[in-house]
Motif scaffolding. Structure first.
Motif, PDB file in Angstrom:
ATOM      1  N   THR A   1      12.250 -21.546 -38.144  1.00 13.03           N
ATOM      2  CA  THR A   1      11.460 -20.660 -39.109  1.00 13.03           C
ATOM      3  C   THR A   1      11.915 -20.785 -40.410  1.00 13.03           C
ATOM      4  O   THR A   1      13.034 -20.480 -40.675  1.00 13.03           O
ATOM      5  CB  THR A   1      11.168 -19.479 -38.819  1.00 13.03           C
ATOM      6  OG1 THR A   1      10.764 -19.161 -37.082  1.00 13.03           O
ATOM      7  CG2 THR A   1      10.218 -18.531 -39.543  1.00 13.03           C
TER       8      THR A   1
ATOM      9  N   ARG B   1       6.674 -23.131 -39.218  1.00 16.34           N
ATOM     10  CA  ARG B   1       7.546 -23.492 -38.033  1.00 16.34           C
ATOM     11  C   ARG B   1       7.797 -25.131 -38.075  1.00 16.34           C
ATOM     12  O   ARG B   1       6.795 -25.939 -37.945  1.00 16.34           O
ATOM     13  CB  ARG B   1       6.961 -23.117 -36.930  1.00 16.34           C
ATOM     14  CG  ARG B   1       6.614 -21.770 -36.563  1.00 16.34           C
ATOM     15  CD  ARG B   1       7.863 -20.735 -36.858  1.00 16.34           C
ATOM     16  NE  ARG B   1       8.832 -21.128 -35.573  1.00 16.34           N
ATOM     17  CZ  ARG B   1       8.608 -20.329 -34.336  1.00 16.34           C
ATOM     18  NH1 ARG B   1       7.593 -19.694 -34.247  1.00 16.34           N
ATOM     19  NH2 ARG B   1       9.632 -20.673 -33.638  1.00 16.34           N
TER      20      ARG B   1
ATOM     21  N   GLN C   1       2.473 -20.892 -39.566  1.00 15.35           N
ATOM     22  CA  GLN C   1       2.139 -19.635 -38.763  1.00 15.35           C
ATOM     23  C   GLN C   1       1.466 -18.611 -39.467  1.00 15.35           C
ATOM     24  O   GLN C   1       0.440 -18.111 -39.076  1.00 15.35           O
ATOM     25  CB  GLN C   1       3.490 -19.172 -38.238  1.00 15.35           C
ATOM     26  CG  GLN C   1       3.321 -18.104 -37.167  1.00 15.35           C
ATOM     27  CD  GLN C   1       4.570 -18.044 -36.488  1.00 15.35           C
ATOM     28  OE1 GLN C   1       5.000 -18.526 -35.374  1.00 15.35           O
ATOM     29  NE2 GLN C   1       5.573 -16.686 -36.863  1.00 15.35           N
ATOM     30  N   ASN C   2       2.086 -18.270 -40.743  1.00 17.58           N
ATOM     31  CA  ASN C   2       1.337 -17.199 -41.529  1.00 17.58           C
ATOM     32  C   ASN C   2       1.115 -17.744 -43.190  1.00 17.58           C
ATOM     33  O   ASN C   2       2.180 -18.562 -43.264  1.00 17.58           O
ATOM     34  CB  ASN C   2       2.149 -15.915 -41.590  1.00 17.58           C
ATOM     35  CG  ASN C   2       1.918 -15.314 -40.179  1.00 17.58           C
ATOM     36  OD1 ASN C   2       0.778 -15.217 -39.537  1.00 17.58           O
ATOM     37  ND2 ASN C   2       3.100 -14.950 -39.798  1.00 17.58           N
TER      38      ASN C   2
ATOM     39  N   GLU D   1       4.797 -19.018 -43.915  1.00 23.56           N
ATOM     40  CA  GLU D   1       5.727 -19.025 -43.061  1.00 23.56           C
ATOM     41  C   GLU D   1       5.571 -20.183 -41.947  1.00 23.56           C
ATOM     42  O   GLU D   1       4.577 -20.334 -41.373  1.00 23.56           O
ATOM     43  CB  GLU D   1       5.700 -17.561 -42.218  1.00 23.56           C
ATOM     44  CG  GLU D   1       6.468 -17.416 -41.027  1.00 23.56           C
ATOM     45  CD  GLU D   1       6.410 -16.164 -40.417  1.00 23.56           C
ATOM     46  OE1 GLU D   1       7.097 -15.820 -39.180  1.00 23.56           O
ATOM     47  OE2 GLU D   1       5.367 -15.385 -40.536  1.00 23.56           O
TER      48      GLU D   1
ATOM     49  N   TYR E   1       3.937 -26.531 -38.245  1.00 23.56           N
ATOM     50  CA  TYR E   1       2.690 -25.902 -38.744  1.00 23.56           C
ATOM     51  C   TYR E   1       2.965 -24.762 -39.255  1.00 23.56           C
ATOM     52  O   TYR E   1       4.295 -24.156 -39.330  1.00 23.56           O
ATOM     53  CB  TYR E   1       1.884 -25.462 -37.274  1.00 23.56           C
ATOM     54  CG  TYR E   1       2.578 -24.474 -36.136  1.00 23.56           C
ATOM     55  CD1 TYR E   1       2.675 -23.134 -36.377  1.00 23.56           C
ATOM     56  CD2 TYR E   1       3.629 -25.036 -35.213  1.00 23.56           C
ATOM     57  CE1 TYR E   1       2.957 -22.302 -35.447  1.00 23.56           C
ATOM     58  CE2 TYR E   1       4.029 -24.239 -34.380  1.00 23.56           C
ATOM     59  CZ  TYR E   1       3.989 -22.989 -34.628  1.00 23.56           C
ATOM     60  OH  TYR E   1       4.972 -21.982 -33.774  1.00 23.56           O
TER      61      TYR E   1
END
Length: 316
Positions: free
Chosen positions: A222, A127, A103-104, A125, A101
């Motif tokens: 990450t 994951r 994240q940012n 960002e 997914y």
């Protein structure tokens, strides 16, 4: 006896000829064997070179470890693409297919109030499950031209084991305090046990939270992705020759001359409004200044003529 001696000589001569032929044949066989081995080695080398040429490109990244360790993996990618929207969408689909997914995210550019098109950029960002970390980094052709890739692995095995040991000790202590709480008699002892039990419970929950955080960081890697939109992709040549440098220098000089001419034209165009305003003003000032100078000059001439006429009259 003479016949026997001649027969023996013939036998000896035939043996010498046979031995010479055998040695020559063995040498030729060795030469052929060595030649065939050399040819086979050269063929293997050629095959290796061809395979190396076919496998040229970005190196394959492998961050997997043969032994069990708690590793936090992070990575970075910088991508340049002419199809910005398609690149971002392809990345999103790839991340979802790998059970990851975003994240940012941050997307800049594409301002409709700008007169000209400006290049867009994006920061994601992401994951990704650790089992798909390498496969995601090793598939750049799906997104665009990858200009930089970096990875980092942080080994937290010691911290994880220490936290597990601490958590086990806190659980044992927590159970003992519960048993003491049931056996406590006085009110003062009850308060002391409850106070210590609260502190142990806090430390126990804190250790459990730390382990959960470690598990999340280990399980989900990450990756920071920077995407830059470009107008054209320049093909990179393996070797820069003198001719390439000569052509590049000439083209750069032509571009500089064209830029200089454009800047001169722009400067002239920029001065036109100022010329429209100030030229009439300067012309009026110049007109009156010239007229005033003429008037002053005429006065001086008339005055000089009068001064010349007066002495002549006095003499007469």
């Amino acid at each position: 006896m003479k016949f026997k001696k001649g027969q023996i000589g013939v036998w000896i001569l035939s043996l010498i000829i046979l031995s010479t032929g055998c040695s020559a044949s063995s040498k030729s066989n060795r030469y052929e064997t060595a030649t065939s081995e050399t040819k086979s080695e050269s063929q293997v080398a050629d095959t290796a070179i061809e395979e190396a040429e076919l496998s040229e490109g970005n190196p394959v990244i492998d961050t997997n470890m043969a032994y069990n360790r708690k590793m936090i993996k992070t990575g970075e990618m910088e991508i340049q693409t002419k199809e910005f929207k398609a690149c971002v969408e392809a990345l999103g689909k790839k991340i979802q297919s790998l059970e990851g997914y975003i994240q940012n995210s941050n997307v800049e550019g594409g301002n409709y109030y700008e007169e000209y098109q400006n290049m867009r950029s994006a920061y994601l960002e992401v994951r990704i499950p650790q089992k798909h970390f390498d496969s995601f980094l090793n598939s750049p052709q799906e997104y665009g031209s990858v200009t930089r890739t970096s990875t980092n692995s942080e080994d937290i095995t010691n911290q994880y084991v220490d936290t597990e040991i601490r958590l086990k000790s806190l659980k044992t202590r927590h159970e003992r305090l519960l048993s003491l709480l049931e056996q406590s008699g006085s009110l003062e002892e009850l308060f002391e046990i409850e106070k210590e039990l609260g502190e142990v419970t806090y430390e126990l929950e804190k250790a459990e939270g730390t382990l959960q955080k470690y598990d999340q960081l280990v399980d989900m890697s990450t990756i920071n992705i920077h995407i830059q939109e470009v107008q054209k992709v320049q093909e990179v040549k393996p070797v820069i020759t003198f001719g390439d440098r000569l052509v590049k220098t000439f083209n750069r000089s032509v571009e500089n001359v064209i830029d200089l001419a454009k800047n001169f034209i722009l400067a002239v165009v920029a001065c036109i409004p100022f010329l429209v305003v100030f030229v009439p003003f300067v012309a009026v000032i110049a007109f009156f200044t010239i007229r005033l100078n003429r008037h002053t000059k005429n006065k001086v001439l008339k005055k000089n003529k009068k001064e010349e006429v007066l002495p002549e009259k006095q003499e007469k």
